[in-house]
Design an enzyme around this catalytic site. Structure first.
Site, PDB file in Angstrom:
ATOM      1  N   ILE A   1       0.826  -1.209   0.000  1.00 19.94           N
ATOM      2  CA  ILE A   1       0.000   0.000   0.000  1.00 19.94           C
ATOM      3  C   ILE A   1       0.860   1.260   0.000  1.00 19.94           C
ATOM      4  CG2 ILE A   1      -1.751   1.281   1.306  1.00 19.94           C
ATOM      5  CD1 ILE A   1      -2.735  -1.393   2.403  1.00 19.94           C
TER       6      ILE A   1
ATOM      7  N   HIS B   1       5.495   4.990   0.589  1.00 20.75           N
ATOM      8  CA  HIS B   1       5.088   3.614   0.865  1.00 20.75           C
ATOM      9  C   HIS B   1       4.646   3.508   2.314  1.00 20.75           C
ATOM     10  CE1 HIS B   1       5.415  -0.815   1.190  1.00 20.75           C
ATOM     11  NE2 HIS B   1       5.077  -0.755  -0.097  1.00 20.75           N
ATOM     12  N   HIS B   2       3.607   2.699   2.550  1.00 17.77           N
ATOM     13  CA  HIS B   2       3.031   2.582   3.900  1.00 17.77           C
ATOM     14  C   HIS B   2       4.032   2.015   4.904  1.00 17.77           C
ATOM     15  CE1 HIS B   2      -0.026   2.616   6.883  1.00 17.77           C
ATOM     16  NE2 HIS B   2      -1.046   2.425   6.086  1.00 17.77           N
ATOM     17  N   SER B   3       5.063   1.322   4.433  1.00 18.23           N
ATOM     18  CA  SER B   3       6.062   0.766   5.349  1.00 18.23           C
ATOM     19  C   SER B   3       6.842   1.869   6.059  1.00 18.23           C
ATOM     20  CB  SER B   3       7.038  -0.138   4.588  1.00 18.23           C
ATOM     21  OG  SER B   3       7.692   0.583   3.550  1.00 18.23           O
TER      22      SER B   3
ATOM     23  N   GLY C   1       5.582   4.606   7.418  1.00 16.53           N
ATOM     24  CA  GLY C   1       4.846   5.010   8.617  1.00 16.53           C
ATOM     25  C   GLY C   1       3.359   4.946   8.373  1.00 16.53           C
TER      26      GLY C   1
END
Length: 480
Positions: A49, A162-164, A166
């Site tokens: 995501i 990128h959701h990684s 935060g």
């Protein structure tokens, strides 16, 4: 998403006079930190995501000024100046500090002077971003400058990451840590409320403790059943398994924050209860039209649920950029719940808010988000990240939509050297065909929908229904 196979790639990244260097490069082994289990999950198929935040500006955009501010603010955070490198031996990923060329991350859209509708041009540009992914040879974020005047702004920027890196709240925190109040250029913005969060309702009585245990048991049972086989009803707003790969259309609508506060005070509920109730009412209004087109009524027994993320931090206060890596503000500190959406017909529009209040009150007296957060860590430890990814994909696919509410600043702000008109966050890459996000800014609340157009071909109509639902709920509240 493609991942870097060797940390040697770090040495090949181009630099110039705008590059930011870090002493950590000289002690790489000491500074390599693994991604958290939740952050690692966001690289799995079905969970890959990206978060986008559309920023409307009141002043003419100056790309050089924006770049300078990005270098001196955003790049101070290590997540925005590190690669995510895979370790082939154990399939883990690590943060590797690198040198960042700001020109690799700032994209200036080519203006089209002959465009008939500037608003549609900007909307299409944002939608086209959901077709792409950021290359893993650089930190996973970029900043798009669309220097086109619209009906509401002098220019628009899109912050994507990128959701990684935060979760929504931490990303809003870092954006606001880069901002200053227009009324006081030396002061950080403030978030609504008392800046204290506590997911589980606190109570010292035995009855309260038993209630939390029971709610947690029921919620976890439903979560596991959803991961195994329990699906939502087939409706016109529920997508297919291919929705995660489809282009998203992002459409937003603003409403007065005073209207939300009026309902909040009239019913003695929370801000989130009101926007959640309005979302339920808006979805019923939208579905009624879709079903009427087929000459049938909206069924009363629809099972419709949303995956909703809960913040697990103790505070929402904005921190200084130099503190954000160490004070617990940063990262993906979230757990999620499966939230029932009551989209049946209500004779009184306020009943949507009352039902949302009852549902959220019970959810806050449950440990489900904490358990889902620990569940990810436990399953990854025992079975690996691939199993976690498949279970997460199953849960999300078996529900209908995603829902998020992120608090924004209470006053007008300057961000990256320009005065802000609005903030509208959302995401793409999820399994659901519909994602509704809500963000407040100054005197307005922004409802943003991200849709798979094959499932929801008329997102502007959905926004109209959300806006009309707020009007109906407000009108009913004024009669109390």
């Amino acid at each position: 998403m493609d991942t870097i196979q060797s940390s040697n790639t770090i040495r090949s990244i181009r630099t110039n006079k705008n590059a930011v260097s870090f002493d950590a490069l000289n002690k790489e082994e000491e500074d390599q930190q693994p991604l958290s289990p939740v952050a690692r999950l966001f690289h799995e198929p079905g969970s890959n995501i990206y978060i986008v935040c559309v920023i409307g500006y009141k002043t003419k955009l100056r790309p050089d000024v924006i770049k300078q501010h990005l270098v001196h603010t955003l790049l101070k955070n290590r997540r925005f100046s590190s690669l995510q490198v895979i370790d082939e031996e154990n399939d883990s990923m690590k943060w590797i500090p690198t040198q960042v060329n700001i020109d690799d991350h700032v994209v200036i859209a080519e203006p089209n002077p002959n465009v008939e509708s500037p608003d549609k041009f900007v909307e299409n540009y944002i939608s086209n971003l959901s077709r792409s992914r950021i290359e893993s040879t650089k930190p996973l974020w970029d900043f798009h400058i669309v220097d086109t005047k619209t009906s509401d702004t002098e220019g628009t920027c899109v912050f994507r990451c990128h959701h990684s890196i935060g979760d929504g709240l931490s990303l809003m925190n870092i954006l606001l840590a880069c901002a200053r109040k227009v009324s006081d250029p030396e002061a950080l913005p403030t978030l609504p409320g008392n800046n204290k969060l506590g997911h589980v309702a606190k109570g010292c009585s035995l009855w309260s403790a038993l209630g939390v245990m029971w709610n947690s048991f029921v919620d976890l049972l439903m979560f596991l059943l959803t991961a195994l086989f329990l699906e939502d009803s087939k409706t016109p707003i529920r997508g297919s398994k291919g929705s995660k790969n489809s282009t998203r259309r992002f459409v937003f609508r603003s409403v007065s924050i005073d209207d939300i506060k009026l309902v909040k005070q009239a019913l003695n509920v929370t801000f989130n209860d009101v926007v959640l109730g309005a979302a339920q009412a808006g979805l019923h209004r939208y579905l009624r039209q879709r079903y009427n087109n087929k000459n049938v009524d909206v069924p009363d027994n629809i099972r419709c649920r949303a995956t909703i993320f809960f913040n697990l931090r103790a505070t929402t206060s904005i921190k200084d950029l130099t503190d954000m890596d160490t004070n617990g503000t940063w990262g993906n500190k979230i757990g999620y719940s499966v939230l029932p959406f009551d989209i049946r017909l209500k004779n009184d529009p306020l009943d949507y808010v009352r039902d949302a209040h009852a549902t959220m009150k019970r959810k806050k007296a449950s440990l489900e988000p904490l358990f889902t957060n620990y569940f990810v860590k436990l399953v990854q430890l025992m079975f690996g990240i691939k199993v976690v990814g498949k279970l997460n994909t199953k849960v999300v696919y078996n529900t209908t939509l995603g829902f998020s509410n992120v608090p924004g600043p209470q006053e007008e702000i300057m961000l990256f050297g320009h005065k802000v008109a609005y903030l509208a966050p959302s995401c793409y890459g999820q399994m659901n065909a519909l994602f509704i996000s809500v963000a407040s800014y100054k005197d307005k609340v922004m409802f943003m929908v991200a849709v798979d157009e094959e499932t929801i071909p008329d997102p502007h109509k959905l926004c109209d229904d959300l806006e009309q639902s707020i009007c109906d709920i407000k009108a009913s509240a004024q009669t109390i």
